[in-house]
Write a protein that holds these residues in place. Structure first.
Motif: not given
Length: 345
Positions: A82-84, A118-122, A125-137
């Protein structure tokens, strides 16, 4: 911390250290077979038996370490990039992640274990960051943690198997021409029940696919040809005491089928994407070591095929049985990736 990898047929342990020059050292390495049905589709069906196998494996390896990194199969984990906005506080970031995660996870958040990085900037280069989410039961995570605790270990990390195998493969890709930059690599892990394919380029996953084909089919073919039970067929396959005509009547047809599966998976990749070639094919997993397989894949696909050795370039401790471990090296890819988590900041 050491890596512990569970599959339907065995549990494997890898512990790595570093020498004064910063090179990796294989300190401990061992595997222990599991009986059929103890772990099925990533689910622990026989908890006490598997926990005992882990205890015996730890003893066999000789490690004194108790911190352990383990992994869940990709089918048990939901991942999403996702991008935040950049510049959020840790608390704001957690709130945003939970809000976004609720859109992608088909369970109530209080029933899942959720993490992110946090994976790093998108790229824009708009100042947003790319984030990896992981979820499990949560129950899936608790099952695997419980196994470690029942064996007297301390679970420190629960990873995803495919991420761990990619981490270990990254070291090997760096040995390709131009240090692997821009190289497209198709990694096939041939397990007991499933062959998984990941296509990688510069630490990015371009494509992945699982096929219901693996070493269990070879066992079935042995049982049909010679009238052995499943246990007899597995034992004779492991210790190499099959009849003289095994190679021509059973092994060769199985290798041909496996080569066709690899070729078919590559064609799916080409037709599903804009790519029409790969720079290298790498094979890992228990059935990847079958005689003649890499040559047959190269011949069938036209792409150079090699066996994965996750310990390539490492020093080996005196207590490790080098010949045996190097023969079995392709089966330790995920365990090695988990062991490498010790050195990640």
């Amino acid at each position: 911390m050491f890596g512990l990898d569970f599959s339907s047929s065995s549990v494997k342990l890898v512990e790595l250290g570093q020498d004064k020059a910063g090179r990796y050292v294989l300190d401990n390495c061992a595997n222990f077979p599991l009986e059929r049905g103890w772990i099925s589709d990533g689910n622990v069906e026989k908890f006490d038996e598997v926990a005992e196998a882990v205890r015996r494996l730890v003893k066999k390896s000789g490690t004194k370490t108790r911190n352990v990194a383990m992994a869940l199969p990709p089918s048990s984990v939901i991942t999403k990039k996702i991008v935040l906005p950049g510049g959020l506080t840790d608390q704001e970031l957690e709130q945003q992640v939970e809000s976004e995660a609720s859109q992608y996870i088909p369970f109530p958040l209080d029933e899942v274990s959720l993490d992110f990085c946090i994976m790093g900037p998108t790229a824009n280069a708009s100042g947003d960051i790319e984030v990896l989410i992981a979820a499990s039961r949560r129950e899936k995570v608790q099952d695997i943690q419980g196994l470690a605790e029942a064996a007297g270990l301390k679970p420190v990390i629960v990873d995803v198997e495919s991420y761990a195998s990619r981490l270990a493969t990254g070291r090997l890709i760096a040995n390709l021409p131009n240090q692997g930059v821009g190289s497209i690599v198709a990694l096939f892990e041939v397990g007991s029940m499933t062959t998984s394919m990941q296509v990688l380029r510069d630490d990015e996953l371009l494509y992945d696919r699982d096929q219901a084909f693996g070493g269990a089919q070879l066992t079935q073919m042995i049982m049909r040809q010679y009238g052995f039970s499943n246990e007899e067929a597995e034992a004779k396959k492991r210790d190499g005491t099959l009849p003289e005509d095994f190679s021509s009547l059973v092994l060769q047809p199985f290798v041909e089928s496996l080569v066709q599966e690899v070729g078919r998976a590559l064609q799916f990749f080409f037709t599903s994407t804009t790519y029409n070639k790969v720079d290298a094919v790498m094979l890992a997993g228990g059935s990847s070591v079958l005689p003649g397989l890499t040559t047959a894949v190269t011949r069938q696909t036209g792409f150079a095929c090699t066996l994965v050795n996750p310990f390539e370039g490492m020093e080996v401790a005196a207590n490790v049985r080098v010949e045996q471990i190097m023969r079995e090296a392709p089966t330790y890819l995920t365990a090695c990736g988990l062991a490498l988590r010790r050195f990640m900041k």
